[in-house]
Design an enzyme around this catalytic site. Sequence first.
Site, PDB file in Angstrom:
ATOM      1  N   HIS A 134      57.577  45.026  58.353  1.00  0.00           N
ATOM      2  CA  HIS A 134      59.498  45.504  59.370  1.00  0.00           C
ATOM      3  C   HIS A 134      60.102  45.578  57.662  1.00  0.00           C
ATOM      4  O   HIS A 134      60.071  44.737  56.753  1.00  0.00           O
ATOM      5  CB  HIS A 134      59.524  44.264  59.631  1.00  0.00           C
ATOM      6  CG  HIS A 134      58.848  44.231  61.161  1.00  0.00           C
ATOM      7  ND1 HIS A 134      59.341  44.846  62.252  1.00  0.00           N
ATOM      8  CD2 HIS A 134      58.423  43.737  62.135  1.00  0.00           C
ATOM      9  CE1 HIS A 134      58.877  44.886  63.196  1.00  0.00           C
ATOM     10  NE2 HIS A 134      57.597  43.821  63.784  1.00  0.00           N
TER      11      HIS A 134
ATOM     12  N   ARG B  46      36.479  39.708  37.366  1.00  0.00           N
ATOM     13  CA  ARG B  46      35.118  39.519  36.412  1.00  0.00           C
ATOM     14  C   ARG B  46      34.706  41.823  36.650  1.00  0.00           C
ATOM     15  O   ARG B  46      35.147  42.051  38.330  1.00  0.00           O
ATOM     16  CB  ARG B  46      34.071  39.126  36.167  1.00  0.00           C
ATOM     17  CG  ARG B  46      33.309  39.382  37.293  1.00  0.00           C
ATOM     18  CD  ARG B  46      32.057  38.200  37.478  1.00  0.00           C
ATOM     19  NE  ARG B  46      30.904  38.215  38.334  1.00  0.00           N
ATOM     20  CZ  ARG B  46      30.703  38.863  39.033  1.00  0.00           C
ATOM     21  NH1 ARG B  46      29.957  40.215  38.483  1.00  0.00           N
ATOM     22  NH2 ARG B  46      29.856  38.625  40.541  1.00  0.00           N
TER      23      ARG B  46
END
Length: 239
Positions: free
Chosen positions: A152, A222
């Site tokens: 919204h 990583r």
Amino acid sequence: MSADRSGEARIVHAVHGRQQRPADPAYQPGLVEELRQSYGRAGLIELYGRFATGDGVVDTMMRKAIWQAVTRSCGTGLQVAGGAGFKHPETFEIGNGVFVGAQAYIQGRFDGRCKIGDNVWIGPMAYFDARDLVIEDSVGWGPGAKVLGSTHTALPLDVPIIRTDLEIRPVRIGAEADIGTNATILPGVTIGKGAIVGAGAVVVSDVEPYSVVAGVPAKFIRWRSENDPTTNLSREERS
């Protein structure tokens, strides 16, 4: 006396990702067409309720046939577990060999798009706000993981938020990505090819291909392989 090894991890073969999908039975296209012609979309959605939760052969067969009949397009080898549901399936494009887990729910929009590629595995209780969603091939989607495709605007301030307009933003999940249990992908996010999203992560921004992210909000952890130069490039080299 041998040491107790019961606490050690063990490696076993994947099932969904390795198995070859058998062709649909010869009667399947005829059944799908007969259902489509006899019931129409609204009738099929009502009929689905009779078979939605059972685990027997007939329930399983009918869930698959109804999904194939009501979607915009649907490939072969579909599996739909008990309790899986949908809204606006006429906007769905489903590939071959897709598995939809128990109580998963895909909520489309009448003018939206939901595309699910080949060999996608969707875990139990997953939820998709599939207003503008593309999931590419061979994605693993963990149990309870969610996509939110809209929010919204919350404007103007003097109007209750639930009554304000919706902003729909596309979500894209790259091929071979893996989305962890209970992760949440927010509107406008793209998950790169081969990326891993950790369990419970809340992903608020794009995830680079072959990277691992986790946390709330999700952050880079990583690269998937420290020894593979194709997945260990810097951001500048990858762009």
